[in-house]
Design an enzyme around this catalytic site. Structure first.
Site, PDB file in Angstrom:
ATOM      1  N   HIS A  81       0.821  -1.216   0.000  1.00  0.00           N
ATOM      2  CA  HIS A  81       0.000   0.000   0.000  1.00  0.00           C
ATOM      3  C   HIS A  81       0.851   1.260   0.000  1.00  0.00           C
ATOM      4  CE1 HIS A  81      -4.149  -1.730   1.343  1.00  0.00           C
ATOM      5  NE2 HIS A  81      -3.530  -2.522   0.487  1.00  0.00           N
ATOM      6  N   PRO A 178      -5.649  -1.317  -5.578  1.00  0.00           N
ATOM      7  CA  PRO A 178      -6.721  -2.229  -6.032  1.00  0.00           C
ATOM      8  C   PRO A 178      -7.669  -2.589  -4.893  1.00  0.00           C
ATOM      9  CG  PRO A 178      -4.603  -2.912  -6.908  1.00  0.00           C
ATOM     10  CD  PRO A 178      -4.308  -1.830  -5.909  1.00  0.00           C
TER      11      PRO A 178
END
Length: 342
Positions: A81, A178
């Site tokens: 992330h 995502p």
């Protein structure tokens, strides 16, 4: 005419010369894109300034994983992330300040990002040994590797030399990472924006093999997706029944599930075997097998060979770790990972 035609080097000398050339080539290997003045990531970046940094990080992760094996997946997720938002710059570790909102508040991180205290503890140990030297971004990259190895996963060499961001991007965290309900084309597009290809999409999805996730019934495709209140037809019906018990139509949101229910404590290729058996937990998992022939072939390849999965995963995660690093004089070396120095 070359003199070497008349005086060929003796075999032993030739071998020594070849060996020396290999050493010189290996010692100069660099990775990543230049961020300033041609500087790049280098596997030996801290060789002189902090030679024990990898040992310190490895020890910190060993202590954390011995207390709770889930920390390995949590740190690996933080690294992912971090890199997908503004590059691998430690921005995911920052708390909110007067000038920006933390990425910890994003939809991708708010209910699931964990392990910040583990990085804090490792950073403190590194600072004690080498003050103002090693970035939080590099510590996160090393810790992600070490946690993976501790759970039985592949080892890889981590290029180093990243510097830390002095800001965060909440919008980037919301838009670039995502999501569980993304279509395959959206997932591929988000990876492509970071310079990653379809092979990287499938290989790096193997992160989930040791992960747990707070999910909703929508993420799991359990209700209403077919218009008749039944689970998605691509979901194994016995597996779906078990999921429906743990995640009812109402009141079950944010239930914690293992992303690989078969071998949740081991980093292996079982995740891909689950996809072939229509037992992928999230919508974004199963589309890797059902969404295209290319991704289906890759899933099958990794399911059939743990070794091939490990080899490709190592390549892909090093590639991910090279996304837009801050180097040279850009950014800073944060003293505390949760806040900028000034």
């Amino acid at each position: 005419m070359s003199l070497s035609l008349f005086f060929p080097p003796p075999p032993l000398l030739l071998l020594l010369l070849l060996h020396l050339s290999f050493i010189l080539l290996s010692s100069s290997v660099c990775f990543g894109q230049a961020g300033n003045g041609g500087a790049k990531l280098n596997v030996k970046f801290y060789e002189q300034s902090c030679p024990k940094v990898e040992e310190i990080v490895r020890k910190g992760m060993a202590e954390a994983v011995s207390q709770n094996p889930r920390w390995a997946a949590s740190i690996l997720r933080l690294h992912f992330h971090d890199c997908f938002v503004k590059g691998c710059d430690g921005s995911v570790l920052l708390d909110s300040s007067g000038s920006f909102l933390s990425e910890k508040r994003s939809n991708s991180n708010r209910d699931s990002a964990r392990g910040f205290e583990i990085i804090d503890k490792i950073k403190a140990a590194v600072e004690k040994a080498c003050p103002n030297t090693v970035s939080c971004a590099d510590i996160l990259a090393l810790a992600a590797r070490d946690g993976t190895v501790l759970r039985g996963g592949p080892n890889w060499v981590v290029p180093l030399g990243r510097r830390d961001s002095i800001s965060a991007s909440l919008s980037g965290s919301n838009n670039d990472i995502p999501q569980p309900n993304n279509t395959l084309s959206t997932i591929i597009t988000k990876f492509k924006r970071q310079g990653l290809n379809v092979v990287d999409v499938v290989a790096l999805s193997g992160n989930y093999v040791i992960g747990v996730e707070p999910v909703t019934s929508e993420d799991l495709r359990l209700y209403n997706q077919t218009g008749n209140g039944l689970p998605d037809i691509t979901l194994d019906q016995t597996y779906a029944a078990n999921l429906r018990t743990a995640c009812p139509r109402s009141g079950g949101d944010q239930t914690i599930f293992s992303l690989d229910f078969t071998t949740p404590a081991t980093f292996d290729n079982q995740y891909f075997k689950n996809l072939i058996a229509n037992k992928g937990l999230l919508s974004s998992d199963e589309v890797l097998f059902t969404g295209s022939n290319v991704t289906m072939e890759l899933v099958t390849k990794f399911a059939e060979s743990n070794d091939q999965f490990f080899v490709q995963y190592s390549k892909s995660i090093v590639k991910m770790g090279n996304i837009s690093p801050l180097v040279g004089s850009h950014g800073e070396i944060r003293k505390i990972c949760r806040r900028v120095n000034h």
